[in-house]
Enzyme design. Structure first.
Site, PDB file in Angstrom:
ATOM      1  N   ASP A 111       0.879  -1.161   0.000  1.00 63.15           N
ATOM      2  CA  ASP A 111       0.000   0.000   0.000  1.00 63.15           C
ATOM      3  C   ASP A 111       0.916   1.209   0.000  1.00 63.15           C
ATOM      4  O   ASP A 111       1.702   1.397   0.940  1.00 63.15           O
ATOM      5  CB  ASP A 111      -0.886  -0.018   1.251  1.00 63.15           C
ATOM      6  N   ASN A 144       2.411   3.682 -10.742  1.00 62.18           N
ATOM      7  CA  ASN A 144       1.136   3.829 -11.425  1.00 62.18           C
ATOM      8  C   ASN A 144      -0.024   4.133 -10.475  1.00 62.18           C
ATOM      9  O   ASN A 144      -1.016   4.738 -10.870  1.00 62.18           O
ATOM     10  CB  ASN A 144       0.828   2.550 -12.218  1.00 62.18           C
ATOM     11  N   TYR A 146      -5.762  17.208  -7.023  1.00 58.66           N
ATOM     12  CA  TYR A 146      -5.232  16.251  -7.987  1.00 58.66           C
ATOM     13  C   TYR A 146      -4.154  16.889  -8.853  1.00 58.66           C
ATOM     14  O   TYR A 146      -3.065  16.322  -9.038  1.00 58.66           O
ATOM     15  CB  TYR A 146      -6.362  15.714  -8.867  1.00 58.66           C
ATOM     16  N   LYS A 190      -0.052  15.932  -8.961  1.00 61.81           N
ATOM     17  CA  LYS A 190       0.628  15.448 -10.166  1.00 61.81           C
ATOM     18  C   LYS A 190       1.750  16.397 -10.585  1.00 61.81           C
ATOM     19  O   LYS A 190       2.786  15.965 -11.103  1.00 61.81           O
ATOM     20  CB  LYS A 190      -0.376  15.266 -11.303  1.00 61.81           C
ATOM     21  N   THR A 199     -11.461   3.875 -17.642  1.00 63.92           N
ATOM     22  CA  THR A 199     -11.233   2.973 -16.518  1.00 63.92           C
ATOM     23  C   THR A 199     -12.101   3.431 -15.354  1.00 63.92           C
ATOM     24  O   THR A 199     -12.694   4.517 -15.388  1.00 63.92           O
ATOM     25  CB  THR A 199      -9.757   2.989 -16.060  1.00 63.92           C
TER      26      THR A 199
END
Length: 252
Positions: A64, A91, A168, A172, A203
């Protein structure tokens, strides 16, 4: 060392589904020995079995990325079983923002995004770096996002100019800076470090209902994984400290 020294050994976090799974499956078919990094044993085992049916080598590494103890345990497992690592693909990622205004977005929510998207990747690199140093062709691939590009976000002509997802996007962007920092530090050791944008992919992570057909405007998981697979499968020692996608180079 239990593994063939000439067979590339690749660890992919969050590889039990989505782009991570597609990348794992494709790299196994290209002759690599892939380690599926995941926090859920049942899902990881199911992914392993599905890939193994096609032939090739694939194993599970429980971890994790938000839990330092599991990362260290995973690093010890890979050390004991294989003695090295050739490619680390960070990933695993999450997106919790719902395009709330930055002035109202919960900082607790942003911290959760940073824990996975930034700190998790950094801890993975730090823990597995001794194993990567034992490889003759080592590389780190950070799965980033075009939404983390400061250049695109600040360009009024870019479609990302109107996007507002502070947690987010900032996580990134931070991951991209980690790519730059590690690339500079590890260049003398011959370890390549690059960022890749998979794009908006059909996805569960991308927001798709997997029971429905691929929505218009979303790319397939095969398309999303294409550039990651290219970097992981085609060694190029001139490619370092880059931010790319299938369509070319992106601005930091």
């Amino acid at each position: 060392m239990a593994d063939d020294e000439h067979e590339r050994l690749t660890l992919i976090t969050g590889a039990d589904k989505g782009i991570g799974f597609q990348t794992a499956s494709a790299l196994v078919q290209r002759g690599q020995h892939v380690l599926i990094g995941a926090r859920n044993l049942a899902k990881a085992t199911a992914a392993k079995n599905k890939i193994a049916k096609q032939g090739g080598k694939v194993d599970v590494v429980l971890l994790d990325v938000t839990d330092s103890a599991t990362i260290e345990k995973a690093a010890h497992q890979v050390t004991d079983q294989f003695g090295r690592l050739d490619t680390l693909i960070n990933n695993a990622g999450i997106a919790l923002d719902n395009h709330e205004p930055a002035s109202k977005l919960s900082t607790d929510l942003m911290r959760r995004e940073f824990d996975v998207n930034f700190f998790g990747a950094v801890q993975m690199i730090q823990a597995f770096l001794p194993l990567l140093r034992r490889s003759n062709q080592a590389q780190i691939i950070n799965v980033s996002s075009n939404m983390g590009s400061l250049g695109l976000a600040a360009d009024p002509k870019s479609r990302f100019y109107a996007v507002n997802s502070l947690g987010y996007q900032a996580s990134k962007a931070a991951l991209n800076f980690a790519t730059i920092s590690f690339a500079k530090e590890l260049q003398s050791a011959g370890i390549l470090v690059n960022s890749v944008n998979p794009g908006w992919t059909a996805t569960e992570f991308g927001g798709r209902d997997l029971s429905q057909p691929t929505p218009q405007g979303m790319q397939t998981v095969e398309q999303g994984a294409k550039q990651i697979i290219k970097l992981a499968a085609d060694w190029d020692d001139t490619r370092n400290m880059t931010f790319t996608e299938d369509g070319g180079t992106l601005p930091w």
